[in-house]
Write an enzyme that holds these catalytic residues in place. Sequence first.
Site, short mmCIF file in Angstrom:
data_model
loop_
_atom_site.label_atom_id
_atom_site.label_comp_id
_atom_site.label_asym_id
_atom_site.label_seq_id
_atom_site.Cartn_x
_atom_site.Cartn_y
_atom_site.Cartn_z
CG HIS A 76 -5.09 0.64 -3.51
ND1 HIS A 76 -4.31 0.41 -2.40
CD2 HIS A 76 -6.11 -0.26 -3.45
CE1 HIS A 76 -4.83 -0.58 -1.68
NE2 HIS A 76 -5.93 -1.01 -2.30
NE ARG A 134 -2.96 -3.76 -1.15
CZ ARG A 134 -2.51 -4.63 -0.24
NH1 ARG A 134 -1.21 -4.85 -0.15
NH2 ARG A 134 -3.34 -5.27 0.56
CE LYS A 137 -6.54 -0.78 4.62
NZ LYS A 137 -7.80 -0.95 3.86
NE ARG A 177 -3.58 -2.20 2.81
CZ ARG A 177 -3.30 -3.35 3.40
NH1 ARG A 177 -2.09 -3.56 3.93
NH2 ARG A 177 -4.20 -4.30 3.48
CE1 TYR A 184 -6.36 -7.67 -6.85
CE2 TYR A 184 -6.57 -8.81 -4.76
CZ TYR A 184 -6.29 -7.66 -5.47
OH TYR A 184 -5.94 -6.50 -4.81
CG HIS A 213 -6.15 -9.24 1.33
ND1 HIS A 213 -6.35 -9.66 0.03
CD2 HIS A 213 -5.99 -7.89 1.27
CE1 HIS A 213 -6.31 -8.61 -0.78
NE2 HIS A 213 -6.10 -7.53 -0.05
#
Length: 310
Positions: free
Chosen positions: A253, A256, A185, A162, A288, A279
């Site tokens: 982004h 990524r 995150k 990110r 994806y 994730h």
Amino acid sequence: MAFLISPALRSAAEDWLSHARALKAASERTVAAYRADVIGFLSFLSAHHGGQEGLAPLARVDVSDMRAWMASERARGVSARSLARSLSAVKGFYRWVAEREGFEPTAVLSTRSPKFQKRLPRPLAEDAARDMIARVDLQAREPWVAARDTAVVTLLYGCGLRISEALSLTGADAPLPEVLRITGKGGKERIVPVIAPARTAVDGYLKLCPHPQQPRAALFRGVRGGALNPRAIQKVMEAARLQLGLPATATPHAMRHSFATHLLNAGGDLRSIQELLGHASLSTTQAYTAVDTARLMEVYAAAHPRARTA
């Protein structure tokens, strides 16, 4: 309507936000979004129930109250996606306050989230990603700034970082090793391999950067020597995408997203890509596969004789 909230409700909301900040290592931006969502809900409840004081109204919320709140939000023009996010924040608050105050939060927790079409990631094609990196290198007049921008964008595409993660690197991370420990995150750590072109790009930037590197200072510097603002990378990519004729979705982004999609196309498995991206849920990474399927169907529709004549 925030002025309608009683001191007890406001205090409970702020205590929960402090709890969320500490427990989830949530960013200030995330906390601000949580605050807006929960305060908005509590404001509605206060008005809906005639401005009752204290925490007692929370325990009396029922299904009809939740429906009324959601209808009110949609009437204000709030999208289904935004309402789903608000409901998620409200449920998080309710779990916490119900456990603390000893009441049953079923009416809130059982409320169904509104359905909405999930946005698929918008990756660039492989040649477009390479062109983007090459074009970014031509945007700045100062060679060191061009090298810096190229290094950042190469990290986004080469490592799936990110923008916030790339710009959080410090002088202590230089020269970049073959693997980086990234805190993403929610404070979740992951190990990310650093491909040779990314290490070379960062080395090139470091050789030209006029600002001395310090272990605790930002690795990527602004023109005046402070930490690089992400807006600088957004702007240089905006200029590059206009020159290349790429869509507005060609953002930092998107690099990524491109990293993940191109890995999947090359035979990477979802679990590994999940780990590389950081994730928390595999379902996030599975988006994806939808991108890949959508592209496959486009090729099918364009190439299959029966599809063309249908």
